[in-house]
Design a protein around this motif. Structure first.
Motif, PDB file in Angstrom:
ATOM      1  N   LEU A   1       0.868  -1.089  -0.075  1.00  0.00           N
ATOM      2  CA  LEU A   1      -0.077   0.040   0.049  1.00  0.00           C
ATOM      3  C   LEU A   1       1.004   1.267   0.016  1.00  0.00           C
ATOM      4  O   LEU A   1       1.832   1.372   0.825  1.00  0.00           O
ATOM      5  CB  LEU A   1      -0.926  -0.053   1.194  1.00  0.00           C
ATOM      6  N   TYR A   2       0.471   2.339  -0.828  1.00  0.00           N
ATOM      7  CA  TYR A   2       1.165   3.639  -1.029  1.00  0.00           C
ATOM      8  C   TYR A   2      -0.014   4.584  -0.882  1.00  0.00           C
ATOM      9  O   TYR A   2      -0.796   4.721  -1.504  1.00  0.00           O
ATOM     10  CB  TYR A   2       2.076   3.586  -2.128  1.00  0.00           C
ATOM     11  N   ASP A   3       0.204   5.381   0.145  1.00  0.00           N
ATOM     12  CA  ASP A   3      -0.937   6.666   0.380  1.00  0.00           C
ATOM     13  C   ASP A   3      -2.221   5.809   0.058  1.00  0.00           C
ATOM     14  O   ASP A   3      -2.996   6.652  -0.874  1.00  0.00           O
ATOM     15  CB  ASP A   3      -0.558   7.757  -0.428  1.00  0.00           C
ATOM     16  N   SER A   4      -2.639   4.985   0.705  1.00  0.00           N
ATOM     17  CA  SER A   4      -3.983   4.393   0.506  1.00  0.00           C
ATOM     18  C   SER A   4      -4.524   4.142   1.992  1.00  0.00           C
ATOM     19  O   SER A   4      -4.128   4.112   2.918  1.00  0.00           O
ATOM     20  CB  SER A   4      -3.905   3.125  -0.300  1.00  0.00           C
ATOM     21  N   GLU A   5      -5.890   3.973   1.841  1.00  0.00           N
ATOM     22  CA  GLU A   5      -6.474   3.191   3.069  1.00  0.00           C
ATOM     23  C   GLU A   5      -7.332   2.077   2.689  1.00  0.00           C
ATOM     24  O   GLU A   5      -7.685   1.809   1.680  1.00  0.00           O
ATOM     25  CB  GLU A   5      -8.102   4.319   3.419  1.00  0.00           C
ATOM     26  N   ALA A   6      -7.048   1.113   3.819  1.00  0.00           N
ATOM     27  CA  ALA A   6      -7.589  -0.277   3.786  1.00  0.00           C
ATOM     28  C   ALA A   6      -8.212  -0.362   4.979  1.00  0.00           C
ATOM     29  O   ALA A   6      -7.617  -0.258   6.165  1.00  0.00           O
ATOM     30  CB  ALA A   6      -6.522  -1.163   3.690  1.00  0.00           C
ATOM     31  N   GLU A   7      -9.377  -1.155   4.874  1.00  0.00           N
ATOM     32  CA  GLU A   7     -10.320  -1.862   5.945  1.00  0.00           C
ATOM     33  C   GLU A   7     -10.500  -3.304   5.606  1.00  0.00           C
ATOM     34  O   GLU A   7     -11.132  -3.392   4.634  1.00  0.00           O
ATOM     35  CB  GLU A   7     -11.590  -1.082   6.177  1.00  0.00           C
ATOM     36  N   ILE A   8     -10.072  -4.051   6.676  1.00  0.00           N
ATOM     37  CA  ILE A   8     -10.299  -5.416   6.575  1.00  0.00           C
ATOM     38  C   ILE A   8     -10.809  -6.187   7.749  1.00  0.00           C
ATOM     39  O   ILE A   8     -10.562  -5.727   8.934  1.00  0.00           O
ATOM     40  CB  ILE A   8      -8.931  -6.103   6.204  1.00  0.00           C
ATOM     41  N   GLU A   9     -12.085  -6.858   7.480  1.00  0.00           N
ATOM     42  CA  GLU A   9     -12.743  -7.292   8.492  1.00  0.00           C
ATOM     43  C   GLU A   9     -12.109  -8.526   9.221  1.00  0.00           C
ATOM     44  O   GLU A   9     -11.709  -8.614  10.342  1.00  0.00           O
ATOM     45  CB  GLU A   9     -14.257  -8.028   7.879  1.00  0.00           C
ATOM     46  N   GLN A  10     -11.434  -9.544   8.405  1.00  0.00           N
ATOM     47  CA  GLN A  10     -10.986 -10.662   9.080  1.00  0.00           C
ATOM     48  C   GLN A  10      -9.768 -11.336   7.815  1.00  0.00           C
ATOM     49  O   GLN A  10     -10.281 -11.232   6.798  1.00  0.00           O
ATOM     50  CB  GLN A  10     -11.803 -11.702   9.376  1.00  0.00           C
ATOM     51  N   THR A  11      -8.767 -11.610   8.322  1.00  0.00           N
ATOM     52  CA  THR A  11      -7.655 -12.206   7.377  1.00  0.00           C
ATOM     53  C   THR A  11      -6.963 -13.234   8.207  1.00  0.00           C
ATOM     54  O   THR A  11      -6.646 -13.228   9.242  1.00  0.00           O
ATOM     55  CB  THR A  11      -6.764 -11.142   6.804  1.00  0.00           C
ATOM     56  N   GLY A  12      -6.448 -14.241   7.254  1.00  0.00           N
ATOM     57  CA  GLY A  12      -5.534 -15.233   7.780  1.00  0.00           C
ATOM     58  C   GLY A  12      -4.232 -14.627   8.147  1.00  0.00           C
ATOM     59  O   GLY A  12      -4.044 -13.331   8.401  1.00  0.00           O
ATOM     60  N   ASP A  13      -3.091 -15.244   7.987  1.00  0.00           N
ATOM     61  CA  ASP A  13      -1.806 -14.669   8.014  1.00  0.00           C
ATOM     62  C   ASP A  13      -2.005 -13.541   6.922  1.00  0.00           C
ATOM     63  O   ASP A  13      -2.074 -13.904   5.737  1.00  0.00           O
ATOM     64  CB  ASP A  13      -0.622 -15.794   7.986  1.00  0.00           C
ATOM     65  N   VAL A  14      -0.991 -12.446   7.222  1.00  0.00           N
ATOM     66  CA  VAL A  14      -1.215 -11.364   6.441  1.00  0.00           C
ATOM     67  C   VAL A  14       0.317 -10.699   6.385  1.00  0.00           C
ATOM     68  O   VAL A  14       1.109 -10.598   7.644  1.00  0.00           O
ATOM     69  CB  VAL A  14      -2.103 -10.323   6.540  1.00  0.00           C
ATOM     70  N   TYR A  15       0.962 -10.151   5.409  1.00  0.00           N
ATOM     71  CA  TYR A  15       2.076  -9.475   5.125  1.00  0.00           C
ATOM     72  C   TYR A  15       1.806  -8.193   4.508  1.00  0.00           C
ATOM     73  O   TYR A  15       1.117  -8.091   3.679  1.00  0.00           O
ATOM     74  CB  TYR A  15       3.225 -10.157   4.296  1.00  0.00           C
TER      75      TYR A  15
END
Length: 182
Positions: free
Chosen positions: A64-78
């Protein structure tokens, strides 16, 4: 419909997906919105000047670069990010390489790894944490083992089973409940 939710206004149309069942999904967006409800499989998301709203997803990788992210549920994440705002309600393990970001994270059910400069983190809980923070702020609710390498940072922990500081220089640490300290 999920595409019409509030978010940054963009010149380009949104990428909208409801439920997706796939082994791997790659999404790359520039100055656009991404909306998806559930992704069964791995998600690779690359955003620049974009806005993402994601429901449930398996293993994931975010750039992500100069962005917005909204995540409810995720497994393993990088997550690799710069100048972004990220909200995650629940995740498996979480590994981050960040620069000047803002994070709000609920539960990290696995290991939390942070390599950061200039970011702010609010995290409810993590099974364990290994952080490397330069001139940042971390507010962490509950954590098992905490390992820190910090400089010019403010760290606040409500409850930690153990804290091991590899290196600390000109930091402020506030820990309410602590099992052991090394």
């Amino acid at each position: 419909h999920t595409c019409h939710r509030a978010g940054r206004q963009r010149r380009h149309p949104a990428a909208c997906l409801d439920d997706v069942e796939i082994d791997e999904l790659y999404i790359k967006q520039y100055d656009a919105n991404v909306r998806t409800r559930n992704v069964k499989g791995e998600l690779y998301l690359s955003l620049k000047y974009a806005d993402a709203r994601i429901g449930k997803v398996g293993k994931s990788n975010f750039d992500l670069y100069d962005s917005e992210a909204e995540i409810e549920q995720t497994g393993d994440v990088y997550i690799e990010s710069k100048y972004s705002e990220i909200n995650i309600r629940s995740t498996g393990s979480l590994e981050m390489d960040t620069y000047d970001d803002e994070f709000e994270i609920g539960t990290v059910n696995g290991e939390l790894g942070i390599d950061d400069k200039y970011s702010e983190f609010e995290i409810e809980s993590a099974a364990s944490a290994k952080v490397r923070i330069y001139d940042g702020e971390l507010v962490l609710g509950n954590v098992g083992a905490f390992n820190g390498h910090t400089k010019y940072s403010e760290i606040s922990i409500i409850d930690a089973t153990s804290v091991d500081l590899e290196r600390s220089y000109d930091d402020s640490y506030v820990i309410r409940n602590l099992g052991s300290f090394n």
